[in-house]
Design a protein around this motif. Structure first.
Motif, mmCIF file in Angstrom:
data_model
loop_
_atom_site.group_PDB
_atom_site.id
_atom_site.type_symbol
_atom_site.label_atom_id
_atom_site.label_comp_id
_atom_site.label_asym_id
_atom_site.label_seq_id
_atom_site.Cartn_x
_atom_site.Cartn_y
_atom_site.Cartn_z
ATOM 1 N N SER A 75 0.921 -1.249 -0.106
ATOM 2 C CA SER A 75 0.169 0.055 0.005
ATOM 3 C C SER A 75 0.936 1.390 -0.021
ATOM 4 C CB SER A 75 -0.905 0.073 1.247
ATOM 5 O OG SER A 75 -0.258 -0.082 2.394
ATOM 6 N N THR A 76 2.112 1.173 0.529
ATOM 7 C CA THR A 76 2.712 2.605 0.495
ATOM 8 C C THR A 76 4.059 2.513 -0.253
ATOM 9 O OG1 THR A 76 4.333 1.427 2.493
ATOM 10 C CG2 THR A 76 2.012 2.509 3.035
ATOM 11 N N GLY A 77 4.384 1.024 -0.944
ATOM 12 C CA GLY A 77 5.698 1.062 -1.592
ATOM 13 C C GLY A 77 7.022 0.942 -0.728
ATOM 14 N N SER A 78 7.042 1.042 0.444
ATOM 15 C CA SER A 78 8.118 1.038 1.227
ATOM 16 C C SER A 78 7.841 0.181 2.378
ATOM 17 C CB SER A 78 8.581 2.557 1.716
ATOM 18 O OG SER A 78 7.506 3.137 2.506
ATOM 19 N N ILE A 79 9.038 -0.337 3.334
ATOM 20 C CA ILE A 79 8.782 -1.119 4.213
ATOM 21 C C ILE A 79 8.605 -0.135 5.589
ATOM 22 C CG2 ILE A 79 10.081 -2.569 5.840
ATOM 23 C CD1 ILE A 79 11.966 -3.595 3.449
ATOM 24 N N GLN A 80 7.544 -0.415 6.032
ATOM 25 C CA GLN A 80 6.967 0.279 7.206
ATOM 26 C C GLN A 80 7.236 -0.362 8.446
ATOM 27 O OE1 GLN A 80 5.247 3.356 6.789
ATOM 28 N NE2 GLN A 80 6.155 3.214 4.832
ATOM 29 N N SER A 81 7.032 -1.653 8.614
ATOM 30 C CA SER A 81 7.532 -2.425 9.938
ATOM 31 C C SER A 81 7.904 -3.836 9.262
ATOM 32 C CB SER A 81 6.221 -2.778 10.750
ATOM 33 O OG SER A 81 5.227 -3.358 10.084
ATOM 34 N N GLY A 82 8.796 -4.512 10.155
ATOM 35 C CA GLY A 82 9.229 -5.770 9.668
ATOM 36 C C GLY A 82 8.378 -6.985 9.987
ATOM 37 N N GLY A 83 7.332 -6.713 10.844
ATOM 38 C CA GLY A 83 6.526 -8.065 11.234
ATOM 39 C C GLY A 83 7.619 -8.883 11.839
ATOM 40 N N SER A 84 8.555 -8.280 12.542
ATOM 41 C CA SER A 84 9.300 -9.275 13.162
ATOM 42 C C SER A 84 8.977 -9.625 14.705
ATOM 43 C CB SER A 84 10.752 -8.460 13.438
ATOM 44 O OG SER A 84 11.316 -8.605 12.380
ATOM 45 N N THR A 85 9.020 -10.881 15.014
ATOM 46 C CA THR A 85 8.929 -11.401 16.489
ATOM 47 C C THR A 85 10.103 -11.170 17.294
ATOM 48 O OG1 THR A 85 9.449 -13.622 16.027
ATOM 49 C CG2 THR A 85 7.265 -13.157 15.619
ATOM 50 N N ILE A 86 9.972 -11.336 18.539
ATOM 51 C CA ILE A 86 11.009 -11.459 19.518
ATOM 52 C C ILE A 86 12.143 -12.294 19.040
ATOM 53 C CG2 ILE A 86 11.826 -11.838 21.894
ATOM 54 C CD1 ILE A 86 9.522 -10.354 22.981
ATOM 55 N N THR A 87 11.585 -13.485 18.698
ATOM 56 C CA THR A 87 12.575 -14.678 18.110
ATOM 57 C C THR A 87 13.265 -14.118 16.944
ATOM 58 O OG1 THR A 87 10.984 -16.124 19.108
ATOM 59 C CG2 THR A 87 12.686 -17.045 17.837
ATOM 60 N N MET A 88 12.546 -13.484 16.174
ATOM 61 C CA MET A 88 13.450 -13.139 14.863
ATOM 62 C C MET A 88 14.212 -11.964 15.251
ATOM 63 S SD MET A 88 10.034 -12.898 12.450
ATOM 64 C CE MET A 88 10.728 -12.215 10.909
ATOM 65 N N GLN A 89 14.095 -10.983 16.241
ATOM 66 C CA GLN A 89 14.882 -9.914 16.673
ATOM 67 C C GLN A 89 15.986 -10.543 17.218
ATOM 68 O OE1 GLN A 89 13.064 -6.430 18.571
ATOM 69 N NE2 GLN A 89 11.240 -7.265 18.099
ATOM 70 N N VAL A 90 15.931 -11.685 17.998
ATOM 71 C CA VAL A 90 17.180 -12.321 18.600
ATOM 72 C C VAL A 90 18.095 -12.922 17.273
ATOM 73 C CG1 VAL A 90 17.787 -14.387 20.027
ATOM 74 C CG2 VAL A 90 16.078 -13.135 20.640
ATOM 75 N N LYS A 104 11.888 -0.112 19.774
ATOM 76 C CA LYS A 104 11.268 0.104 18.483
ATOM 77 C C LYS A 104 12.102 1.257 17.742
ATOM 78 C CE LYS A 104 7.133 1.886 16.035
ATOM 79 N NZ LYS A 104 6.897 0.516 14.966
ATOM 80 N N ALA A 105 12.650 2.373 18.397
ATOM 81 C CA ALA A 105 13.343 3.180 17.932
ATOM 82 C C ALA A 105 14.129 3.843 19.304
ATOM 83 C CB ALA A 105 12.590 4.408 17.285
ATOM 84 N N PRO A 106 15.095 3.735 19.590
ATOM 85 C CA PRO A 106 15.678 4.028 20.931
ATOM 86 C C PRO A 106 16.121 5.641 20.805
ATOM 87 C CG PRO A 106 17.165 2.033 20.069
ATOM 88 C CD PRO A 106 16.123 2.539 19.135
ATOM 89 N N SER A 107 16.368 6.207 19.697
ATOM 90 C CA SER A 107 16.406 7.635 19.775
ATOM 91 C C SER A 107 15.166 8.443 19.532
ATOM 92 C CB SER A 107 17.297 7.927 18.197
ATOM 93 O OG SER A 107 16.803 7.609 17.102
ATOM 94 N N ALA A 108 14.211 7.883 18.663
ATOM 95 C CA ALA A 108 12.755 8.699 18.599
ATOM 96 C C ALA A 108 12.219 8.570 19.829
ATOM 97 C CB ALA A 108 12.105 7.824 17.470
ATOM 98 N N TYR A 109 12.195 7.587 20.687
ATOM 99 C CA TYR A 109 11.461 7.445 21.851
ATOM 100 C C TYR A 109 12.257 7.381 22.831
ATOM 101 C CZ TYR A 109 7.853 5.680 18.368
ATOM 102 O OH TYR A 109 7.028 5.706 17.457
ATOM 103 N N ASN A 110 13.462 8.120 22.970
ATOM 104 C CA ASN A 110 14.083 8.192 24.146
ATOM 105 C C ASN A 110 13.606 9.382 24.822
ATOM 106 O OD1 ASN A 110 16.452 9.395 25.784
ATOM 107 N ND2 ASN A 110 17.755 7.939 24.788
ATOM 108 N N PRO A 111 13.377 9.143 26.296
ATOM 109 C CA PRO A 111 12.732 10.053 27.188
ATOM 110 C C PRO A 111 13.512 11.238 27.514
ATOM 111 C CG PRO A 111 13.621 7.881 28.600
ATOM 112 C CD PRO A 111 13.619 7.817 27.010
ATOM 113 N N LEU A 112 15.009 11.259 27.108
ATOM 114 C CA LEU A 112 15.739 12.341 27.538
ATOM 115 C C LEU A 112 15.979 13.120 26.132
ATOM 116 C CD1 LEU A 112 18.942 10.390 29.432
ATOM 117 C CD2 LEU A 112 16.686 11.520 30.071
ATOM 118 N N ALA A 113 15.846 12.572 25.035
ATOM 119 C CA ALA A 113 15.997 13.172 23.948
ATOM 120 C C ALA A 113 14.521 13.635 23.437
ATOM 121 C CB ALA A 113 16.652 12.641 22.756
ATOM 122 N N ASN A 114 13.456 12.816 23.451
ATOM 123 C CA ASN A 114 12.302 13.208 23.058
ATOM 124 C C ASN A 114 11.046 12.949 24.099
ATOM 125 O OD1 ASN A 114 13.011 13.852 19.928
ATOM 126 N ND2 ASN A 114 13.970 11.797 20.219
#
Length: 838
Positions: A114-129, A208-218
């Motif tokens: 629908s968007t033509g780009s990767i929005q989320s990877g659909g990764s499980t915790i196991t896949m992230q490991v 999900k995004a350590p810089s975007a959702y950082n409580p010190l920076a944002n």
């Protein structure tokens, strides 16, 4: 019906054909990618990159080395609600799927179409490991297929809790924090099990995004992410509506909490770091080693503080060298002082400050201090600041603040009352955004960074364990460790080795030497050498005991001439005092050779412990990431003679042997280190008595402030006061202090070891010996006390004024003859003294 049947068959065939193609393609990918996938067993053997940590012997953190802050933790140590927060944020079906969540992949595929780009990877915790431990972070289809295949393998071979534990120890959560335990410390300075629900949800929002959702920076986005996770936890029935309502109202409490060291011991930490890298290579930074040192945190902090205080005191005695910089009027008026002050570094507790106003009527100057903002500098803190002219001359005493500083001057100050400054990440500077006029000023004192440097080394005399070490005023300013790297002239602190050699050669404390002028002609010198005492005076016939505690140079020269330079150098070799930088002339007696403070301290420890060899060491133990001891320092055994028993390991005092033991396991490392006798115990015992007189009656009298009777030592000052020393000890602890300039230069004509080095030594030993009982060397057999005539060194006749002296039995003065005891009979100095007059 036939048309519908044909259409149905067509779709069926198309579906089967598509399915077959998918199976064939999938099988092809599997057959192509499978050989390159790593075995899952490696996950259980992987060492998480955990920093090197250095601790004092009382378990205080001295330093941490490594790019990644991580503290591995087991899943049993993590509260269930914290686990559920991560599941709600990342993979709520974790305990249901087989490593791949088909719903998640379908959702990701729809987003891609629908968007033509990767929005989320659909990764499980196991896949992230799988991705975090084995694969790159490239967003490609090949990497995704690898991730899926490896996730399935992981699920087949590991339990769900094992997978979750691997995940929570590996994930990056911002600000160099890897893993949940490190993140809890960085953001909240708490262990995981002490976090509130709101704080747990905040951490769960970071992967999900350590810089975007950082409580010190944002902070705003971080709060939105936290609240969404709390909502998911309520939907999944992980928390009650009441708990949700309370958590959603919780304020942002995250602050930056750097790993706080508990002991100011940078030079010691660097020695430990260099040693670990030499032994284990770059893996020392990542394999989770913990190093426990021999230093005590209280003694080490005292050593650091005493050295800095002593150097500052010397510096103030010689006046104020002026501002370190100047700000123009535009900068002062523009208000951007915070940025301007970033050009001037802080040095330990000293902060740069710009003078903004001077009010002589109020007796103060106002300043802007880097990091802290507006400050008041009372004139009373400037009264020391006579203008420096030379090392021997200062200007008049200042009468008002404007005699010392001007508006725009940049100077160093010490903040007297530290306000609470908000924490900021990665050593960023905290600046004051308000109008300086609206901020309540703090109080500060005028200071300057000392140019003179110094070193302090304290060694446990019987084992060689380093109790404290300070290698300079500021490690941040200079990494040069003067304690172990500087080679300087020891001056009169060398004399204990000379006098010990003399005692071993048959001289006694009562042996008389003439303190009289002496001249040496040398074809290599432009003028004759005319050595003299520091006072410039000569005192005639002098017993060796008095010559030592009064530090008579002419006696030392004559003594060395009698002993012989080759014999003295051989004796230094016997004591393992380095001789490669020792002169082969009579100036050796005055300490004109070169030794590092550590080398001198080690030689002093040999004397302190009664004459046994000493091998200084810093590392007490090393443990691996699992807490298993891989090295323990061997127990030190002082060996008198015949030490080659089956109960003891061979002597291990050489550097090569020590290197080999450090890489051994606890089971294979030597359990003992045998240190053999290097000097006759009776000679050492007598020398102890003579060196205690240095403190009681001689150049080290300031040490009487400790109120102890077991202190012995020797001051030292070289020509033109370029190096000043005090080396002092009791039977258990030997401590040496040096003060001088890195590039040798005069300290000033009124500066001596007793005025520069000894006060530092006293400040340290006051704490190091606090509560410790007196420690004297036990009196060995073969020592006698005899009443002597101090002017002759012979036995005193009955009724004659005399004093008791100690001797080795074989070196005691001859008994009085009947003729000696006759009334009116006097002793003459005889040939022994006349031989010393010239």
């Amino acid at each position: 019906m036939s048309h519908l049947l044909r259409t149905s068959r067509l779709f069926a065939w198309l579906f089967l054909t598509g399915l077959s193609v998918a199976v064939i393609v999938g099988s092809g990918f599997y057959l192509y990618l499978r050989p390159g996938l790593p075995p899952v067993e490696q996950l259980l053997d992987i060492k998480l990159q955990t920093p090197l940590r250095v601790y004092s012997k009382d378990n205080r953190l001295i330093a941490e080395f490594g790019e990644k802050r991580r503290a591995p933790i087991t899943i049993e140590q993590i509260p269930t609600i914290q686990l559920q927060a991560f599941l709600a944020a990342e993979d709520s079906r974790f305990y249901e799927h087989f490593g791949v969540d088909i719903k998640g992949l379908v959702r990701a595929a729809i987003e891609l179409i629908s968007t033509g780009s990767i929005q989320s990877g659909g990764s499980t915790i196991t896949m992230q490991v799988a991705k975090n431990y084995f694969l790159s972070r490239d967003r490609t289809f090949i990497r995704k297929f690898n991730e899926i295949l490896l996730a399935v393998q992981i699920e087949r071979e590991l339990e769900k809790d094992e997978i979750l534990e691997l995940y929570l120890n590996k994930i990056y959560l911002g600000n160099r924090a890897y893993g949940i335990a490190a993140a809890a410390r960085v953001y909240y300075n708490k262990p995981v099990n002490e976090l509130s629900l709101a704080q747990m949800a905040m951490l769960a929002g970071l992967p999900k995004a350590p810089s975007a959702y950082n409580p010190l920076a944002n902070p705003q986005r971080a709060m939105q992410r936290r609240d969404w996770i709390l909502g998911r936890m309520k939907e999944l029935a992980y928390i009650s509506p009441t708990a949700y309502d309370l958590a959603i109202q919780a304020p942002l409490t995250a602050t930056y909490n750097a790993t706080e060291t508990e002991v100011d011991a940078d030079y010691v930490a660097e020695m430990a770091r260099a040693e670990m890298v030499r032994r284990f290579g770059e893996e020392a930074y990542t394999d989770g080693y913990s190093v426990t040192l021999t230093v005590d945190s209280k003694e080490q902090q005292t050593a650091t503080d005493a050295l800095r205080s002593g150097l500052e005191a010397y510096d103030r005695r010689h006046g104020f060298r002026g501002a370190i910089g100047k700000l123009d009027a535009d900068t002062l008026a523009g208000g951007d002082l915070a940025r301007a002050m970033l050009n001037y570094p802080r040095v330990e507790s000293l902060m740069p400050a710009a003078i903004t106003e001077i009010n002589d009527d109020k007796g103060e100057a106002r300043a802007y201090v880097r990091r802290f903002g507006p400050a008041i500098i009372p004139f009373e803190t400037m009264q020391w600041a006579r203008r420096y002219r030379t090392e021997n001359l200062t200007g008049p005493k200042p009468e008002k603040a404007s005699d010392v500083v001007s508006v725009g001057d940049v100077v160093y100050v010490r903040v007297d009352e530290l306000p609470k400054v908000p924490d900021t990440p990665d050593d960023a500077e905290q600046t004051v955004d308000q109008d300086p006029a609206s901020v309540q000023p703090i109080r500060a004192s005028l200071m300057q960074v000392p140019k003179a440097e110094g070193a302090l080394i304290s060694i446990e005399a019987k084992t060689g364990a380093i109790q404290a070490l300070a290698g300079g005023y500021s490690f941040g300013q200079s990494k040069y460790n003067r304690a172990i790297q500087a080679k300087r002239q020891p001056g009169s602190t060398f004399k204990p080795f000379l006098y010990l050699s003399a005692l071993e050669s048959g001289k006694t404390p009562a042996t008389i030497y003439n303190d009289a002028p002496i001249v040496f002609d040398d074809s290599e010198l432009e003028t004759a050498w005319r050595p003299q005492n520091s006072s410039g005076q000569f005192y005639g016939p002098t017993p060796l005991r008095e010559a030592l505690y009064r530090s008579r140079n002419l006696v030392s020269i004559r003594l060395l001439r009698d002993l012989g330079i080759p014999q003295m150098l051989d004796y230094l070799d016997q004591l393992k005092v380095p001789t490669e930088n020792m002169p082969k002339d009579l100036s050796l007696s005055l300490g004109s050779g070169q030794l590092s403070p550590m080398e001198l301290a080690r030689g002093l420890a040999v004397i302190a412990n009664g004459g046994y060899d000493v091998e200084p060491f810093l590392i007490q133990s090393i443990t691996d990431v699992d807490g298993k001891d891989i090295y323990l320092a061997p127990e030190v055994i002082l060996c008198e003679r015949n030490c080659g028993t089956n109960d003891l390991e061979p002597e291990t005092s050489t550097d090569d042997t020590l290197e080999s033991t450090l890489t051994m396991t606890e089971e294979s490392a030597p359990k003992t280190r045998v240190m053999r006798r290097l000097a006759d115990e009776r000679s050492v015992y007598i020398l102890h008595s003579m060196l205690r007189d240095v403190v009681k009656r001689g150049t080290g009298r300031r040490a009487l402030a400790l109120g102890r009777d077991d202190i012995a030592g020797k001051t030292g000052t070289t020509n033109e006061q370029r190096d000043t020393w005090f080396a002092g000890f009791n039977h258990n602890l030997a401590t040496t202090v040096w003060v001088g300039f890195d590039q040798p230069a005069p300290l000033g004509r009124r500066e001596f070891g007793a005025s520069t080095a000894l006060p530092i030594w006293i400040d340290y030993m006051k704490v190091a010996l606090d509560g410790a009982p007196s420690a004297f060397m036990p009196r060995p057999n073969g020592i006698v006390n005899i009443r002597i005539n101090p002017e002759t060194g012979r036995r005193a006749r009955p009724g004659e004024e005399g004093a008791f002296e100690i001797f080795k039995e074989e070196d005691a003065p001859a008994p009085l003859t009947e003729e000696d005891e006759r009334p009116g009979r006097t002793h003459g100095n005889g040939d022994d003294l006349s031989r010393q007059i010239f």
